[in-house]
Scaffold this motif. Structure first.
Motif, PDB file in Angstrom:
ATOM      1  N   ASP A  21     -10.432  41.641 -14.159  1.00 33.85           N
ATOM      2  CA  ASP A  21     -11.038  41.063 -12.953  1.00 33.85           C
ATOM      3  C   ASP A  21     -11.122  39.543 -13.066  1.00 33.85           C
TER       4      ASP A  21
ATOM      5  N   LEU B 264      -7.677  51.558 -16.371  1.00 30.48           N
ATOM      6  CA  LEU B 264      -8.771  52.080 -15.564  1.00 30.48           C
ATOM      7  C   LEU B 264      -8.865  53.601 -15.649  1.00 30.48           C
TER       8      LEU B 264
ATOM      9  N   ALA C  52     -12.648  46.356 -10.634  1.00 34.90           N
ATOM     10  CA  ALA C  52     -12.311  47.326 -11.682  1.00 34.90           C
ATOM     11  C   ALA C  52     -13.517  47.589 -12.578  1.00 34.90           C
ATOM     12  N   PHE C  53     -14.148  46.519 -13.025  1.00 35.36           N
ATOM     13  CA  PHE C  53     -15.290  46.694 -13.930  1.00 35.36           C
ATOM     14  C   PHE C  53     -16.455  47.378 -13.227  1.00 35.36           C
TER      15      PHE C  53
ATOM     16  N   LEU D 156      -3.941  48.404 -12.901  1.00 30.71           N
ATOM     17  CA  LEU D 156      -4.574  48.308 -14.208  1.00 30.71           C
ATOM     18  C   LEU D 156      -4.540  49.660 -14.916  1.00 30.71           C
TER      19      LEU D 156
ATOM     20  N   LEU E  70     -11.578  45.725 -18.559  1.00 32.86           N
ATOM     21  CA  LEU E  70     -11.632  45.719 -17.099  1.00 32.86           C
ATOM     22  C   LEU E  70     -12.258  44.416 -16.604  1.00 32.86           C
TER      23      LEU E  70
END
Length: 418
Positions: A242, A219, A139-140, A216, A238
């Motif tokens: 994770d 996001l 995600a990050f 999430l 994010l």
């Protein structure tokens, strides 16, 4: 904790002694850590409390919750705040604190470092420091690739990261792998929002991105924000999500030391300013234990200061003024004596004579910095094969600093001023 509990001592790195005093000096200089057992215990318990509970996405997305992951160490200059928090981090990483999981990572952000004036640098440093806890941070890293293309068009993110430390190079590999898997095989070189809008080039890539978005909710708003600076300020959530995927599989500690935090309070308290962004970092990552050291504690709970913060107010930071704040005092006499008897040795015996030790302790008022400067001055006399005069010790702090600088070389004085 290390054997001996309240006292930790090790021979100083040989290069420091060599260039500090020259070759062939008749004594050995040690790095000494003493008189902080109670404080180490409190920070240890705070770290365990901050990382001892799960954080499902629904609770990560609760932006009215009370933060319980920030612990502050305050005190006057030279009292040993930075030494204490960095020592606790090193104990945790060495596995010398009970209950610390094997999967662990620590990051230090020092706001006296000019590089820490950029929140982008801070966030990349945190991402790099945590990178070894997992193989991927999907995600990050998706958001990071998009942010980078908007903020630095034409500059390769992976090339930028590969110019850094080994941790940074590992991030480059992880980001590149994530982008290849999720954004359609473009790598982190040209990852742009247009790639996101196409949802990848294969069914599998579309499914990965769709799953990330479904899992999430934060996001989508971040990816759809066109202003990269506004994106960056909320991207820590994010990274926390994770990290939580990692923690769901195995016990994990993520620890972040924030040093010299009083520098943040010298900046204008405004929305999207550095203090606001750092407070968001702490608040949006509740599964990371943060330990902050400074002459003044963060006042994110203060109603006036909170006006300029996205996440401010007493209801969000209930522990800042009480349980989670540790005020560091100077050494008691016994600890100061223990420090001085261990700091310099000759043939495993204390090098500093007893009457001069007493003068140092009397003049110090418990200040570790005063004791350290006094021991360094004593070492300078020994290195010059001179008998240290008693009257040179136990002076006021300004006189001690001036006397210490007087006996340094011109180059050393310039370095100390810098």
């Amino acid at each position: 904790m290390p054997a001996g509990g309240a006292l930790w001592s090790a021979v100083a790195v040989s290069i420091d002694q060599f260039f500090g005093f020259g070759p062939g000096v008749p004594f050995v200089a040690h790095e000494v850590f003493t008189d902080r057992e109670e404080q180490i215990g409190r920070l240890h318990q705070g770290i365990l409390r901050a990382v001892g509970r799960p954080w499902p996405v629904s609770e990560l997305m609760d932006f009215q919750r009370a933060a319980d992951n920030l612990h502050t160490v305050t005190g006057e200059g030279g009292i040993g705040k930075s030494t204490l928090v960095r020592h606790v981090a090193s104990l945790a990483m060495a596995g010398e604190l009970d209950g610390i999981p094997e999967n662990r990572a620590a990051v230090v952000v020092d706001f006296s470092d000019p590089a820490s004036a950029s929140f982008e640098t801070i966030l990349l440093r945190v991402r790099a420091g945590l990178g070894g806890l997992a193989k991927s941070w999907p995600a990050f890293d998706v958001a990071l690739a998009v942010y980078w293309e908007r903020k630095h068009p034409g500059e390769s993110l992976t090339a930028y990261l590969n110019r850094g430390t080994s941790e940074s190079r590992r991030v480059a590999e992880q980001v590149g792998g994530t982008v290849d898997q999720v954004l359609g095989g473009f790598g982190a070189v040209t990852a742009a929002y247009q790639v996101i809008s196409r949802l990848g080039t294969t069914v599998a890539q579309k499914a990965r991105l769709r799953r990330l978005r479904a899992e999430l909710p934060a996001l989508d708003p971040i990816l759809e924000e066109r202003d990269p600076d506004r994106m960056l300020g909320y991207m820590p959530v994010l990274l926390a999500a994770d990290l939580e995927r990692v923690r769901a599989q195995k016990d994990t500690l993520a620890l972040c030391v924030l040093d010299t935090v009083e520098n943040l309070q010298d900046l204008p308290p405004e929305r999207d300013g550095l203090e606001d962004l750092v407070s968001r970092l702490v608040y949006l990552m509740p599964n990371v234990a943060f330990v902050a050291a400074g002459r003044r504690p963060p006042r994110w709970d203060d109603p006036v200061r909170a006006v300029g913060l996205t996440y401010g107010g007493e209801h969000r930071w209930p522990g800042l003024a009480g349980r989670d704040r540790l005020v560091l005092d100077g050494f008691e006499r016994a600890s100061a004596l223990e420090y001085l008897t261990t700091r310099l040795t000759i043939d495993d015996r204390p090098a500093i004579e007893v009457p001069i030790r007493e003068r140092m302790i009397e003049g110090s008022g418990g200040s570790p910095l005063y004791l350290d400067l006094s021991a360094a001055l004593y070492g300078q006399y020994l290195a010059q094969r001179e008998t240290p005069p008693a009257e040179a010790f136990g002076l006021g702090f300004p006189e001690l600093v001036l006397r210490t600088m007087r006996d340094l070389s011109e180059q050393d004085r310039d370095l100390l001023r810098a």
